[in-house]
Design a protein around this motif. Sequence first.
Motif, PDB file in Angstrom:
ATOM      1  N   ALA A   1     -24.335 -24.303 -30.081  1.00 25.19           N
ATOM      2  CA  ALA A   1     -23.531 -25.348 -29.264  1.00 25.19           C
ATOM      3  C   ALA A   1     -24.451 -26.677 -29.352  1.00 25.19           C
ATOM      4  CB  ALA A   1     -23.687 -25.113 -27.827  1.00 25.19           C
ATOM      5  N   PHE A   2     -25.699 -26.441 -29.434  1.00 19.13           N
ATOM      6  CA  PHE A   2     -26.677 -27.631 -29.907  1.00 19.13           C
ATOM      7  C   PHE A   2     -26.297 -28.463 -31.095  1.00 19.13           C
ATOM      8  CE2 PHE A   2     -30.317 -30.107 -31.244  1.00 19.13           C
ATOM      9  CZ  PHE A   2     -30.525 -30.969 -30.253  1.00 19.13           C
ATOM     10  N   LEU A   3     -26.340 -27.380 -32.082  1.00 15.66           N
ATOM     11  CA  LEU A   3     -26.277 -28.044 -33.506  1.00 15.66           C
ATOM     12  C   LEU A   3     -24.713 -28.361 -33.846  1.00 15.66           C
ATOM     13  CD1 LEU A   3     -28.321 -25.612 -35.646  1.00 15.66           C
ATOM     14  CD2 LEU A   3     -28.850 -27.941 -35.099  1.00 15.66           C
ATOM     15  N   LEU A   4     -23.681 -27.858 -33.205  1.00 15.31           N
ATOM     16  CA  LEU A   4     -22.122 -28.267 -33.360  1.00 15.31           C
ATOM     17  C   LEU A   4     -21.938 -29.461 -32.463  1.00 15.31           C
ATOM     18  CD1 LEU A   4     -20.680 -24.604 -34.156  1.00 15.31           C
ATOM     19  CD2 LEU A   4     -21.439 -26.249 -35.594  1.00 15.31           C
ATOM     20  N   LEU A   5     -22.361 -29.557 -31.208  1.00 13.50           N
ATOM     21  CA  LEU A   5     -21.798 -30.312 -30.328  1.00 13.50           C
ATOM     22  C   LEU A   5     -22.468 -31.775 -30.015  1.00 13.50           C
ATOM     23  CD1 LEU A   5     -20.512 -27.941 -27.717  1.00 13.50           C
ATOM     24  CD2 LEU A   5     -19.343 -28.617 -29.701  1.00 13.50           C
ATOM     25  N   VAL A   6     -23.810 -31.560 -29.899  1.00 15.45           N
ATOM     26  CA  VAL A   6     -24.828 -32.523 -29.673  1.00 15.45           C
ATOM     27  C   VAL A   6     -24.701 -33.889 -30.561  1.00 15.45           C
ATOM     28  CG1 VAL A   6     -27.029 -33.365 -28.787  1.00 15.45           C
ATOM     29  CG2 VAL A   6     -26.001 -31.270 -28.134  1.00 15.45           C
ATOM     30  N   PRO A   7     -25.000 -33.660 -31.948  1.00 14.20           N
ATOM     31  CA  PRO A   7     -25.088 -34.939 -32.755  1.00 14.20           C
ATOM     32  C   PRO A   7     -23.756 -35.722 -32.896  1.00 14.20           C
ATOM     33  CG  PRO A   7     -26.118 -33.005 -33.974  1.00 14.20           C
ATOM     34  CD  PRO A   7     -25.378 -32.435 -32.775  1.00 14.20           C
ATOM     35  N   PRO A   8     -22.646 -35.194 -32.896  1.00 16.58           N
ATOM     36  CA  PRO A   8     -21.542 -36.231 -32.655  1.00 16.58           C
ATOM     37  C   PRO A   8     -21.401 -36.679 -31.180  1.00 16.58           C
ATOM     38  CG  PRO A   8     -20.704 -33.864 -33.303  1.00 16.58           C
ATOM     39  CD  PRO A   8     -22.109 -33.712 -33.257  1.00 16.58           C
ATOM     40  N   ALA A   9     -21.834 -36.073 -30.474  1.00 14.55           N
ATOM     41  CA  ALA A   9     -21.664 -36.594 -28.867  1.00 14.55           C
ATOM     42  C   ALA A   9     -22.467 -37.840 -28.898  1.00 14.55           C
ATOM     43  CB  ALA A   9     -22.056 -35.510 -27.902  1.00 14.55           C
ATOM     44  N   ILE A  10     -23.879 -37.891 -29.369  1.00 18.93           N
ATOM     45  CA  ILE A  10     -24.891 -38.752 -29.535  1.00 18.93           C
ATOM     46  C   ILE A  10     -24.155 -40.093 -30.344  1.00 18.93           C
ATOM     47  CG2 ILE A  10     -27.119 -39.617 -30.244  1.00 18.93           C
ATOM     48  CD1 ILE A  10     -28.176 -36.739 -29.646  1.00 18.93           C
ATOM     49  N   ALA A  11     -23.652 -39.738 -31.494  1.00 14.16           N
ATOM     50  CA  ALA A  11     -23.188 -40.521 -32.370  1.00 14.16           C
ATOM     51  C   ALA A  11     -21.911 -41.379 -31.601  1.00 14.16           C
ATOM     52  CB  ALA A  11     -22.706 -40.007 -33.869  1.00 14.16           C
ATOM     53  N   SER A  12     -21.206 -40.673 -30.839  1.00 13.55           N
ATOM     54  CA  SER A  12     -19.953 -41.297 -30.203  1.00 13.55           C
ATOM     55  C   SER A  12     -20.547 -42.360 -29.098  1.00 13.55           C
ATOM     56  CB  SER A  12     -19.178 -40.403 -29.555  1.00 13.55           C
ATOM     57  OG  SER A  12     -19.846 -39.733 -28.446  1.00 13.55           O
ATOM     58  N   HIS A  13     -21.650 -42.268 -28.761  1.00 13.25           N
ATOM     59  CA  HIS A  13     -22.017 -43.122 -27.788  1.00 13.25           C
ATOM     60  C   HIS A  13     -22.324 -44.559 -28.408  1.00 13.25           C
ATOM     61  CE1 HIS A  13     -21.975 -41.641 -23.663  1.00 13.25           C
ATOM     62  NE2 HIS A  13     -22.190 -40.424 -24.287  1.00 13.25           N
ATOM     63  N   HIS A  14     -22.829 -44.364 -29.771  1.00 17.65           N
ATOM     64  CA  HIS A  14     -23.187 -45.544 -30.592  1.00 17.65           C
ATOM     65  C   HIS A  14     -21.846 -46.299 -31.026  1.00 17.65           C
ATOM     66  CE1 HIS A  14     -27.608 -45.254 -30.477  1.00 17.65           C
ATOM     67  NE2 HIS A  14     -27.232 -43.764 -30.554  1.00 17.65           N
ATOM     68  N   VAL A  15     -20.764 -45.603 -31.227  1.00  7.95           N
ATOM     69  CA  VAL A  15     -19.660 -46.317 -31.588  1.00  7.95           C
ATOM     70  C   VAL A  15     -18.780 -46.913 -30.445  1.00  7.95           C
ATOM     71  CG1 VAL A  15     -19.507 -44.823 -33.621  1.00  7.95           C
ATOM     72  CG2 VAL A  15     -18.313 -44.176 -31.581  1.00  7.95           C
ATOM     73  N   LYS A  16     -19.131 -46.520 -29.476  1.00  9.44           N
ATOM     74  CA  LYS A  16     -18.162 -46.738 -28.269  1.00  9.44           C
ATOM     75  C   LYS A  16     -18.183 -48.351 -28.093  1.00  9.44           C
ATOM     76  CE  LYS A  16     -21.203 -46.721 -24.232  1.00  9.44           C
ATOM     77  NZ  LYS A  16     -22.535 -47.066 -24.841  1.00  9.44           N
ATOM     78  N   SER A  17     -16.976 -48.896 -27.529  1.00  4.10           N
ATOM     79  CA  SER A  17     -16.665 -50.290 -27.478  1.00  4.10           C
ATOM     80  C   SER A  17     -17.889 -50.850 -26.625  1.00  4.10           C
ATOM     81  CB  SER A  17     -15.501 -50.689 -26.624  1.00  4.10           C
ATOM     82  OG  SER A  17     -14.444 -49.554 -27.056  1.00  4.10           O
ATOM     83  N   ALA A  18     -18.105 -52.280 -27.187  1.00  2.00           N
ATOM     84  CA  ALA A  18     -19.162 -52.801 -26.416  1.00  2.00           C
ATOM     85  C   ALA A  18     -18.765 -53.078 -24.781  1.00  2.00           C
ATOM     86  CB  ALA A  18     -19.515 -54.197 -26.760  1.00  2.00           C
ATOM     87  N   GLY A  19     -19.750 -52.614 -24.019  1.00  2.00           N
ATOM     88  CA  GLY A  19     -19.343 -52.513 -22.404  1.00  2.00           C
ATOM     89  C   GLY A  19     -18.767 -51.401 -22.065  1.00  2.00           C
ATOM     90  N   ALA A  20     -18.160 -50.621 -22.733  1.00  2.00           N
ATOM     91  CA  ALA A  20     -17.411 -49.430 -22.037  1.00  2.00           C
ATOM     92  C   ALA A  20     -18.344 -48.468 -21.746  1.00  2.00           C
ATOM     93  CB  ALA A  20     -16.613 -48.790 -23.245  1.00  2.00           C
TER      94      ALA A  20
ATOM     95  N   TRP B   1     -17.844 -45.037 -21.503  1.00  3.77           N
ATOM     96  CA  TRP B   1     -17.674 -43.845 -22.241  1.00  3.77           C
ATOM     97  C   TRP B   1     -16.879 -43.870 -23.587  1.00  3.77           C
ATOM     98  CZ3 TRP B   1     -20.353 -39.527 -20.638  1.00  3.77           C
ATOM     99  CH2 TRP B   1     -20.810 -39.546 -19.550  1.00  3.77           C
ATOM    100  N   PRO B   2     -17.163 -43.229 -24.616  1.00  4.08           N
ATOM    101  CA  PRO B   2     -16.530 -43.306 -25.786  1.00  4.08           C
ATOM    102  C   PRO B   2     -15.143 -42.863 -25.547  1.00  4.08           C
ATOM    103  CG  PRO B   2     -18.171 -41.540 -25.934  1.00  4.08           C
ATOM    104  CD  PRO B   2     -18.436 -42.166 -24.669  1.00  4.08           C
ATOM    105  N   THR B   3     -13.836 -43.637 -26.185  1.00  3.50           N
ATOM    106  CA  THR B   3     -12.726 -43.192 -26.154  1.00  3.50           C
ATOM    107  C   THR B   3     -12.211 -41.906 -26.637  1.00  3.50           C
ATOM    108  OG1 THR B   3     -12.118 -44.264 -28.119  1.00  3.50           O
ATOM    109  CG2 THR B   3     -12.177 -45.658 -26.140  1.00  3.50           C
ATOM    110  N   ILE B   4     -11.316 -41.330 -26.472  1.00  5.65           N
ATOM    111  CA  ILE B   4     -10.698 -40.007 -27.300  1.00  5.65           C
ATOM    112  C   ILE B   4     -10.879 -40.139 -28.929  1.00  5.65           C
ATOM    113  CG2 ILE B   4      -8.904 -38.398 -27.539  1.00  5.65           C
ATOM    114  CD1 ILE B   4      -9.927 -38.178 -24.836  1.00  5.65           C
ATOM    115  N   SER B   5     -10.202 -41.534 -29.352  1.00  6.36           N
ATOM    116  CA  SER B   5     -10.275 -41.464 -30.506  1.00  6.36           C
ATOM    117  C   SER B   5     -11.769 -41.738 -31.286  1.00  6.36           C
ATOM    118  CB  SER B   5      -9.475 -42.681 -31.031  1.00  6.36           C
ATOM    119  OG  SER B   5      -9.925 -43.744 -30.475  1.00  6.36           O
ATOM    120  N   GLU B   6     -12.602 -42.340 -30.499  1.00  4.00           N
ATOM    121  CA  GLU B   6     -13.865 -42.325 -31.013  1.00  4.00           C
ATOM    122  C   GLU B   6     -14.610 -41.042 -30.938  1.00  4.00           C
ATOM    123  OE1 GLU B   6     -14.874 -46.846 -29.269  1.00  4.00           O
ATOM    124  OE2 GLU B   6     -15.357 -44.988 -28.142  1.00  4.00           O
TER     125      GLU B   6
END
Length: 568
Positions: free
Chosen positions: A38-57, A59-64
């Motif tokens: 679970a850690f190896l498959l789920l955590v890295p993209p979850a962390i990355a999605s926080h970096h790509v989220k729209s400024a000020g938002a 939570w990341p969107t579904i598409s992110e």
Amino acid sequence: MLSPSSDSAAVVAALSISALLAHQIFRKYETSSLPVHAFLLLVPPAIASHHVKSAGAGWPTISELVFCYTTYLGVLAVSVVLYRLSPFHPLHQYPGPIWCRTSMLWHVMQTINGKQMEYLRSLHDTYGDVVRVGPNHLSVRDPSLIGPILGPAGISKCLQVPLVYPPRRRAWNRGLAPSALKGYDHIMSNRVHQLVEVLGQQEGAVVLGKWINYFAYDFMSDMVFGGGSEQMRDGDKGDIWAMVDKGAEIGFHLGQIPWLGIYLGYIPGAGGPLNLLLEHGRQQTKKRIARGSSTRDLFYYLNNEDLPGEAPPPERHLLDDGVLAMVAGSDTTSSAITSVFHCLLAHPPAYAALQDEVDRFYPRGEDVCDVTHHREMRYLTAVINETLRLFPPAPTSSPRQVPHDAPAPVVVGARSLVLAPGTHVYVPPYVLHRDARNFVFPDAFWPERWLVAAGRMPLALARARAPSLSLPRPSGSTSTAMYAADLEAEFAHDERASVPFSHGPANCVGRALAMRQMRVVVCAVLQRFRAVRPGDEERWEVGRYEREFRDYLVANRPELGVVLEKRW
Ligand code: HEM
């Protein structure tokens, strides 16, 4: 879509590097721990999605999220596949279809129909004696490698297919040693007489395999748990056999992709019949342990009741042993006995020869459970060996695996097979048994071959008993006749390659019991009945048994319809 504020190239690069790192961790440790997965498959993209989220938002969107997960998992999958296809993979040198190299999912798709043994045979016919049948899986068809792989100095059992937990094997050996078998003779005698009696009560065609199943299960329950089953008397009330068949099938598929089994284990009800089967075996075991021993059944030994100074083993080992004994102790033997009757009915001359032998040793009134004649009943042994050759109850047996943490590759046999840490190796009995270099006329039922090989029957006589066997016509010859000289030259019989019970220290511990059971039941039925095919020849088609014989670790066989005419 990524938000304009994100630095998408940097995120993709970070995701790709994390995916490549995760691949290295999976490859090196092959862990089956769900939290690690679970850690190896789920955590890295979850962390990355926080970096790509729209400024000020917040939570990341579904598409992110979709972007991050598909990038990460996509790079991981491509990295795994490319590595498995690459010359850097330690099994690269072994031939095999390209799809087999990429994933075990391909193997599962090819074998889901239960024809794994035929699939492996065809792969060996195409690619040779050592074939890469999965990313980290080899199949071996060379008899000279059986000893080095399965023997005492060989490779240990694959822990994803745990049969007997290795330290427990000593207790199993005690419980199935010749002295212990003598203690089970009265159980065998009672149950065999009951089988003959119930078969005598049936009218018209009977499904012989069903009755042999009932017999095998009742006998096993008495022998392992000290009682608890009366299928011959009451029928299969708990639908045990459907559970055994379906449970074995599911267990077989999950055994090929262990991580899938781990995930399914967390979904309530996903294992279906497999869970029911495991639960049933555990319940039987718990009842037996709570009851203690009233006779010297198998648990008397498995529970160390025969060693007063010794503590009982942990309950979890006993529960595993109980499930194993239930399946290994009944399904395999029942399969073998049913196949013997199929072979006899399909080959009347062999049936007649065996009937002669049974009548000589066990005429009317002679107790078929007196096993002292078994050694002299050479044709019976040949019939059983030949049946086990054609229809081994465990057609591919269980694989061996070089431990992941082995310090170096293991090199086996005279041909110096190099097995990297983590490699799984199959030595499939069915494939070895049906290789013409080991057994001439590999697909033919010809019990006489065993007598010829042992020097107990001249080849010419054995040949005369099987007129339908013919070797390929010698080039230039127009004759279809088989000359004795041709067969003499071509007669291949390599008993090293006969491994229905496998080989070495982790082979079938129940072999002697199974052979005894098969001999007694076959003699008992032949002594009392004349088995004939049901009148309708079309329905009793010889090839059907072979076509419907399936490999789910333990063979699943079709129904066998037989009319049993009483001989007196
Ligand atoms: C014709 C009947 C049978 C056949 C063909 C057969 C065949 C096999 C095979 C091929 C294996 C795998 C061995 C390996 O991986 O090297 C096995 C394992 C085993 N069999 Fe049998 N078997 C039969 C009957 C029995 C019976 C009656 C018992 C008694 C309970 C039994 C108990 C076991 C056990 C406990 C194992 C696991 C051994 C271990 O992991 O150390 N089998 N059998």
